[in-house]
Enzyme design. Structure first.
Site, PDB file in Angstrom:
ATOM      1  N   SER A 257       0.785  -1.231   0.000  1.00 59.76           N
ATOM      2  CA  SER A 257       0.000   0.000   0.000  1.00 59.76           C
ATOM      3  C   SER A 257       0.820   1.287   0.000  1.00 59.76           C
ATOM      4  CB  SER A 257      -0.957   0.013   1.197  1.00 59.76           C
ATOM      5  OG  SER A 257      -0.259   0.020   2.422  1.00 59.76           O
ATOM      6  N   LYS A 302      -5.848   4.347   8.801  1.00 59.73           N
ATOM      7  CA  LYS A 302      -4.804   5.158   8.175  1.00 59.73           C
ATOM      8  C   LYS A 302      -5.189   6.637   8.176  1.00 59.73           C
ATOM      9  CE  LYS A 302      -2.906   1.466   5.307  1.00 59.73           C
ATOM     10  NZ  LYS A 302      -2.566   1.005   3.956  1.00 59.73           N
TER      11      LYS A 302
END
Length: 360
Positions: A257, A302
């Site tokens: 990611s 996140k």
């Protein structure tokens, strides 16, 4: 009246298993036995965030050599998700009650049939692939040439002892190869037992090597692959072909990611102007060699990590937008992106006060 009457005896004896249970929920196993008391769940929460324009342990997170770097300021922070496993019941309840962590079945972290070491190895490989794709997508955006460099040679393969790590493959037979996919395509035109003539660059010298191809081992085949498949036995990554080198200096990070934020950092360092406008930008997203941005897991964690770190805007893969809107963000803008080019365009619009794509 005796304390040890029927009523008190019932209360005391009934409390014994409760006390025993409470004493055990904080233990990983029953003392003196191999009975495991950990719960089959993992806790996912916000992880550390790293400025890809900054340093990590005294070295640039994204280190570029062989080319002049443009000045950069601000932040382009990649974000991560923390994962806690092997928790006791008390630990799991504590994460659930007193933190913003989410509990997920352990199978979502360690798929059945895969050990913890195998999953970590897979995540490390995915991180390495994201680095390669970040470099390649940035070079494509900047219109700089690339070439396939050998990063690994399989044991007992046709290439072992003949092709070396850091060799650059220039040709297969008389066909030029520019990308790892070009090399794979040319090898697949052959059958096991065929000999291919490779032109390689090794330590700035051009050499020609003949290699007899093998049949691809069963252990290395992807799902659905069958029959005879020509196998050279090298893993290559795309690297810039003009002497420029990009190194990524983060350790103990896994998964794919970080690709988008790595690629943005490379572009920012190698092109005039500043993508951030001096502001604190954070984000996430996988990236492929063509610059397409893909979805990731743990987006709400996140976003929270980025907000706590001070980010004012967050780059969200388009396929994660619905979930991202459920996160508490206290006014932090969510920019929707589906490609590297899209992300760069929206960042330029954002920092100049123009309209940009959002998740809302």
């Amino acid at each position: 009246m005796s304390f040890w009457n029927r009523r008190n005896r019932t209360v005391v004896l009934g409390a014994v298993p409760v006390v025993v249970l409470l004493s055990l929920i904080g233990l990983p196993r029953i003392p003196g036995t191999d009975i495991d008391l950990t719960v089959p769940y993992a806790a996912q929460g916000k992880g550390p965030t790293f400025n890809t324009l900054g340093d990590f342990e005294g070295r640039p997170v994204v280190e570029i050599t062989g080319a002049d770097e443009d000045k950069t300021t601000g932040h382009l922070n990649m974000t991560t998700v923390s994962v806690r496993t092997n928790m006791t019941l008390a630990q799991a309840l504590g994460r659930w009650l007193f933190t913003d962590d989410t509990l997920v079945p352990i199978e979502q972290v360690f798929p059945p049939g895969q050990s913890e070491d195998e999953v970590q190895e897979k995540n490390a490989a995915a991180f390495s692939t994201s680095e390669s794709n970040a470099t390649l997508s940035a070079m494509n955006y900047l219109k700089r040439p690339v070439e396939p460099m050998v990063m690994d040679v399989s044991d007992k393969s046709a290439a072992q002892g003949t092709i070396h790590i850091n060799d650059v493959v220039k040709k297969v037979d008389d066909v030029d190869v520019k990308l790892p996919s070009d090399l794979a395509r040319e090898v697949q035109k052959h059958k096991p037992g065929d000999t291919v003539a490779l032109t390689i660059e090794r330590q700035k010298r051009i050499e020609k090597i003949d290699v007899e191809l093998q049949n691809k081992p069963e252990a290395l085949r992807k799902r659905g692959e069958s029959g005879d498949i020509a196998f050279l036995g090298v893993t290559t990554v795309a690297q810039p072909a003009d002497g420029l080198r990009v190194n990524y200096n983060l350790t103990n990070i896994g998964g794919p990611s970080a690709g988008l934020m790595f690629s943005l950092a490379v572009v920012d360092k190698l092109s005039p102007g500043e993508l951030t406008g001096g502001q604190f930008i954070a984000g996430t997203g996988t990236i492929d060699a063509d610059g397409k941005v893909g979805p990731i897991g743990g987006i709400t964690h996140k976003i929270r990590a980025a907000q706590d770190a001070g980010a004012k805007v967050f780059l969200v893969p388009a396929d994660n937008c619905s979930e991202a809107l459920s996160a508490e963000r206290n006014g932090m803008d969510l920019i929707k992106v589906d490609s590297l080019e899209d992300a760069i365009g929206d960042l330029k619009n954002y920092t100049s006060g123009k309209d940009f794509d959002t998740c809302s």
